[in-house]
Structure formats: C-alpha cells, structure tokens
Design a protein around this motif. Structure first.
Motif, PDB file in Angstrom:
ATOM      1  N   VAL A   1      51.296  58.518  24.649  1.00 15.66           N
ATOM      2  CA  VAL A   1      50.920  58.354  23.234  1.00 15.66           C
ATOM      3  C   VAL A   1      51.675  57.163  22.644  1.00 15.66           C
ATOM      4  O   VAL A   1      51.100  56.359  21.899  1.00 15.66           O
TER       5      VAL A   1
ATOM      6  N   ASP B   1      52.808  54.499  24.263  1.00 13.70           N
ATOM      7  CA  ASP B   1      52.180  53.266  24.776  1.00 13.70           C
ATOM      8  C   ASP B   1      50.896  52.960  23.998  1.00 13.70           C
ATOM      9  O   ASP B   1      50.615  51.810  23.666  1.00 13.70           O
ATOM     10  N   HIS B   2      50.131  54.000  23.731  1.00 14.58           N
ATOM     11  CA  HIS B   2      48.867  53.823  23.008  1.00 14.58           C
ATOM     12  C   HIS B   2      49.128  53.330  21.587  1.00 14.58           C
ATOM     13  O   HIS B   2      48.465  52.408  21.100  1.00 14.58           O
TER      14      HIS B   2
ATOM     15  N   THR C   1      50.170  49.720  21.609  1.00 19.69           N
ATOM     16  CA  THR C   1      49.038  48.840  21.923  1.00 19.69           C
ATOM     17  C   THR C   1      48.083  48.745  20.747  1.00 19.69           C
ATOM     18  O   THR C   1      47.562  47.663  20.443  1.00 19.69           O
TER      19      THR C   1
ATOM     20  N   THR D   1      49.898  43.507  26.205  1.00 26.07           N
ATOM     21  CA  THR D   1      48.804  44.241  25.561  1.00 26.07           C
ATOM     22  C   THR D   1      47.537  44.193  26.411  1.00 26.07           C
ATOM     23  O   THR D   1      46.828  45.190  26.531  1.00 26.07           O
TER      24      THR D   1
ATOM     25  N   ILE E   1      48.090  46.847  29.166  1.00 28.84           N
ATOM     26  CA  ILE E   1      47.931  48.239  28.712  1.00 28.84           C
ATOM     27  C   ILE E   1      46.467  48.483  28.323  1.00 28.84           C
ATOM     28  O   ILE E   1      45.904  49.534  28.605  1.00 28.84           O
TER      29      ILE E   1
ATOM     30  N   ARG F   1      44.526  51.448  29.975  1.00 33.84           N
ATOM     31  CA  ARG F   1      44.160  52.563  29.109  1.00 33.84           C
ATOM     32  C   ARG F   1      42.760  52.411  28.525  1.00 33.84           C
ATOM     33  O   ARG F   1      42.335  53.259  27.725  1.00 33.84           O
TER      34      ARG F   1
ATOM     35  N   ILE G   1      41.417  50.417  26.209  1.00 30.51           N
ATOM     36  CA  ILE G   1      41.409  50.520  24.749  1.00 30.51           C
ATOM     37  C   ILE G   1      40.276  49.718  24.108  1.00 30.51           C
ATOM     38  O   ILE G   1      39.574  50.234  23.241  1.00 30.51           O
TER      39      ILE G   1
ATOM     40  N   LEU H   1      51.193  53.576  32.073  1.00 29.15           N
ATOM     41  CA  LEU H   1      51.898  52.311  32.274  1.00 29.15           C
ATOM     42  C   LEU H   1      53.196  52.514  33.078  1.00 29.15           C
ATOM     43  O   LEU H   1      53.460  51.797  34.051  1.00 29.15           O
TER      44      LEU H   1
ATOM     45  N   LEU I   1      59.289  48.999  29.157  1.00 26.26           N
ATOM     46  CA  LEU I   1      58.226  50.007  29.043  1.00 26.26           C
ATOM     47  C   LEU I   1      58.096  50.832  30.334  1.00 26.26           C
ATOM     48  O   LEU I   1      57.144  51.576  30.517  1.00 26.26           O
TER      49      LEU I   1
END
Lengths: 331, 331
Positions: free
Chosen positions: A119, A121-122, A125, B125, B128, B132, B134, B158, B182
C-alpha cells in the motif's frame, strides 16, 4: 513466523474455526490454507440453510475469520456467544461492527502488517504519478499526440514537497518512511502523537493541510474519520495541493473533492478508493491531474501470501495462548 | 552555489559567450538568465546570415553553451578555434561530437547533477508503475471497466526485486539509492567498478541481466553503448523481466524489444525515451505491461531552474579560473 512445525496434529484434533466470507478466488485460497491447520466451518460447504448451519455450529465457535471485505454485523456476531477472536484479512475493518466487538471483549486482528509495504509503494507511486503526470503522459503518447503537439507540460519535483500523513499507523509509517527517503518533508496527524516517530505532529488535520503540499490519507474509516478530508481541509491544502487516498473512499467528501478538482481549486488527486465503489465519479475521467486505480493497492501475490501467513499465525497463536501478531487497538 | 555576487560588472566588461540553440521556450529563459552575466552572442538575434555572423564572432569565442539537444558537429565546432569550454544543458551529450572535443582538448560540462533527482524519481515510478500496473489501472477505471469486470489483475511487489542499473553515473546512483531504500536488491554494470559504491558490480551487462528482475538503463549513448540492451540481454532478463529506459532510445534495440514484448518473452517496459522520437512503435500502444512517457523525465520547473543555475555557475567558474561544477570525463 513459520507455521510448518504446528501442522502435525491429526485431523480429529484440529481446532474448529468459522470462515465468514463471500466466495472469491482469494477466500478459496485462504480456505485451502486454513484447512491444513484447522477444522474450517463454512456454511457454503453445507447443504443446510445458513440459519440451521449456524444454529448447529455457531455456539461453540471461539475463532472466526472474516475474509476480505465481507460485512459482519452485530446481529451476525450475536449468533457466536463463545467468540473470543475475530481475524480480519484486510487493513481497514470498517465492514465489521468493531463497537460491538469492543463491548463484547472480542479480540480483533487486522492485516495491515501484511499489506503495509504494497500500500505504501502504491501511495508513493500515486503521488509521484500525479506530480509528474505519468499516467497522463502515457495517454499522451498512446493517443499519438507527441509528434503532433510536441512538448509535454511540466510536472513538479518530489524532493522538498511537504507531505502530510493522515493516520500514522502501520501503512502511514511505511509511506512516511519511503517519502522521507525520497526527500519529502513529512508531518502527520493521528489520534495521538507517536512517541517513536520523529516527524512533526499536528493534532488537527486542518492545520496539517495548511502546512502541506500533499496529504496521504491512510487512517481507518470510523464515525470520527468519515469525511475527515472535507471541503475546508481541501481548500487549506490549496490550488496546487494533491490528495492521495489509499484508505477508504468515505474518508474524503468525494462530491466536494470532484467539484474542487473540476474548478481548479485542488491541484490533483491519486485515488485507489472511492466513496461508492466500484462507481467512480465520471467527472474525474476527463482530468489529467488525477490518477485512478480500482482499490488494488494491496493486490500482489506477495501480499496474498503474507495475509494467509498472518491469518494462520494469528489463529495458531490464539489456540496456543501465545501473543497475537496484529491486534487492533480500540479507541 | 549563488551567483548573485558576480553580476556587478558593467555591461562593457561582460565576457562573451556563444549560445548554440534552436529557439525554444527553454532556450529563451536560459538566454535571459545568461544575459544578466555575459555578453550572449546568438546568431538568431542578428539580421546577418549565420555564416557571416560566425565569421565575425566565432574566432574569439572561448565558451559556448549548447542548449537542450541542438546537434553540434565537428564541422560547426571547427569554426571556433579559441573554444575552451562547451557547456551542455542536458544529461546525455550524444548530440555533440565529443570525440572531436576530446581531440581538441575542449572541456565539456553536462547537466546530470541538475536533472539526476527528477530522472531518478521518474525511473523509480516507471518501474513501480509497470510492476503494479498503475497506468493500466487508470485506463481500466476511466474506461468504466471496474463495475463490469470486477477484480483487477494482480501486480507484483517491489521489495525484494533484483534491480540492475546499467550505468552508475549521477542519475544511476540516485536511482539505485532510491530503489535500495524501497527494499530492492541493487547491482550494476558500468565502464568500471565504482570504489565508492557498495552495490554488486557486474562487468558484463548480459551477466547483470541474468541476475536481475529489472534493468534501469541510464548510461550515456556512445558508439560502445548503442543497442547495449540487445535481444540476448532481454532474453536473459526473461519473460517476467522489466526494462526501464530513462537514458536514450538507441540504448535498446527497440524493434527486438517490441517483438519480445508482443510475444510475451519480456515481462514489461517503462520507457521515457525511444529510438526515433517522437515516433513510438504503435505495437506498444495496445500493451498493458508498458508505460510510455514522452522524454519528459527531467521536465519540472525545479529542474529548469537548476540547469540554468548550473550553466551560469560553470561559466562563472570558467572565467574566474575556478573548478567547474560538472565536467564530463572522456573515456
């Protein structure tokens, strides 16, 4: 914690646990995992009507697993007079009547520790994405605009941004730690000042917003935090301010947020959660300063594995009278 | 470094510098800034043809600023027999004939230090975002798919990812530092092992790829690094591997990369640069495992300010016979 050493009891000695769930691919996986350790009582397995299944089994159940976001009311919980432990498999437990649990003295565990890194990391980002307009850049390239329009608009730098964390729990702390290492200036609001955290503390969210360029919303949803990010807070954050929500949709007054974004009175938003999921206000679809994701901040195979481990380990600890891994502290 | 104290010379004493540029909003800003400190010679200001302007002025020019990515050939540089300093305003200087500069003993500075943080944030970014999904999630929500299709596909975590940095210069180091904080496991390849870096070093990019889940490409583009990420390297990275490019497009064999992505033989890509910008291979537009941005990793107001500061400070240092801020080390 490894749980392999505790799997050796013969079938007839397995402790019974109740699985409260709406069938989903996750709850199927979880159930299979639980069945290796416990005698899983699941009304979905029975030909009986749910009411008669509960009448037969609920009275003796000491531990219940509430999978994902399956609503769990006081009315249902009253059917379990012997219940001592409720194991949640999500970070937020706003779908469970926690007041009732507190009054009954039922211990509740949640899954923030399993999900916190993903969460966080999200959240990080989403913030960089909004500041640097990365999803919008992806649209710009895919639509073929680059050769036609040329230069892409400026984004803004992450380092030096004042980021306010709303709720410095497990997830808030992981988010703060990441953003601090990326050069942001962190402060936070929380029910109380955290002695272990060196970040600046504001008791009041409005004061935090006035002193922040971005807010990351990651507190639990309760009666007290409903619409904690209201119009006044968003106006204090200002025309260049960014709000990121990885908590629950109703933490933000969504209708006001949409108005402020459309009017240009809020700088941007990174949203993984919404007030009426899966419904998302259509006004957001045309904005390049928002990034939208479908409540998927925790959705990785690693998180799914971690929450299964955590669920099993909490239950094993409970039946062995050992300390639980992730107890929810009631207010 | 503040440059305010050096602005006091009367107009007639200002050192001449040559501004080599294609007019752009950035070069206009830069020129205004330079004019506060130097006598800026710019053929665009003159009614004369460029050739006669150069014939009149070039012979005495000791310092030249090459703005943005304006090509600068040996043929042009030969018109400046007194040139001692070439100030670049970009990180990569593949648009400048550096071999010629090296042979002539012209000192060259670049702008990596001004851009490194923003490029590193962008690289992180993109990684990730690909892991993920995104930007793809944003498309999923905006297209109205959430209420119809329900659950969004799993992304991947990650933390624990093995990330190989291709080129541990200023930008590579900032990227490595961020990803290490990270929870990624960092290794790198570079022309030589960096004594100051504690990350694992692989002299060979193929070996690095074989031991990585993701590669971040951020080395300079030279004859030696052209297509450094070739089919063999990408196959070594594997079906779940991710490549992120914030360097220059031709560092990757783009045609092979597109084939591997389309065939499912490469896991994903986050690309800020392309081999034939602003042209982007259309095959990428339909893929959810790629994130595309239009060479905008450095585009923030803060970077623009920083590169102007750096340009002025390099020139001031040069005319004061003091150490330059960001000298390019020739191979």
């Amino acid at each position: 914690m490894s749980d392999n050493s505790t799997c050796s009891s013969p079938m007839e000695e397995l402790h019974p646990i109740f699985l409260h769930h709406l069938p989903s691919s996750f709850s199927v996986l979880l159930k299979t995992r639980l069945q290796a350790h416990f005698h899983v009582l699941d009304p979905c397995d029975s030909a009986e009507p749910v009411s008669s299944f509960l009448a037969s089994h609920a009275h003796s159940v000491r531990a219940l697993v509430c999978a994902v976001l399956t609503p769990l009311t006081a009315e249902t919980l009253e059917l379990f007079p012997s219940l001592h432990l409720l194991v949640g498999t999500s970070s937020g437990l706003d779908h469970v009547d926690l007041d009732y649990c507190r009054r009954r003295g039922i211990t509740v565990t949640n899954a923030s520790v399993a999900f916190a890194e993903d969460v966080a990391d999200h959240a990080v980002t989403l913030l960089i994405d909004v500041l640097r307009r990365i999803s919008a850049a992806d649209r710009f390239v895919r639509s073929g605009s680059w050769p036609v329009k040329g230069d892409y608009p400026l984004g803004s730098k992450l380092r030096g941004r004042r980021v306010g964390i709303v709720g410095l729990g497990t997830i808030g702390f992981q988010t703060a730690k990441r953003l601090a290492s990326l050069g942001c200036l962190i402060s936070y609001t929380s029910r109380s000042k955290k002695p272990s955290a060196s970040f600046a503390y504001y008791p009041d969210v409005l004061e935090l917003a006035s002193n922040s360029d971005a807010l990351i919303v990651c507190c639990p949803l309760t009666q007290e935090t409903y619409h904690i990010i209201n119009e006044e807070v968003m106006r204090a954050l200002g025309k260049r301010g960014v709000v990121v929500n990885v908590g629950r949709g109703p933490l933000i007054d969504e209708a006001r947020m949409v108005e402020l974004l459309v009017q240009g009175n809020l700088g941007g938003a990174g949203l993984d959660v919404f007030e009426h999921e899966p419904k998302v206000p259509k006004e957001l679809f045309g904005l390049d300063n928002v990034v939208l994701s479908p409540h998927c901040a925790v959705i990785t195979p690693e998180s799914f594995q971690a929450v299964q481990d955590l669920t099993v380990n909490n239950l094993i600890a409970f039946f062995a009278n050992k300390p639980l891994v992730s107890v929810v502290q009631f207010q």
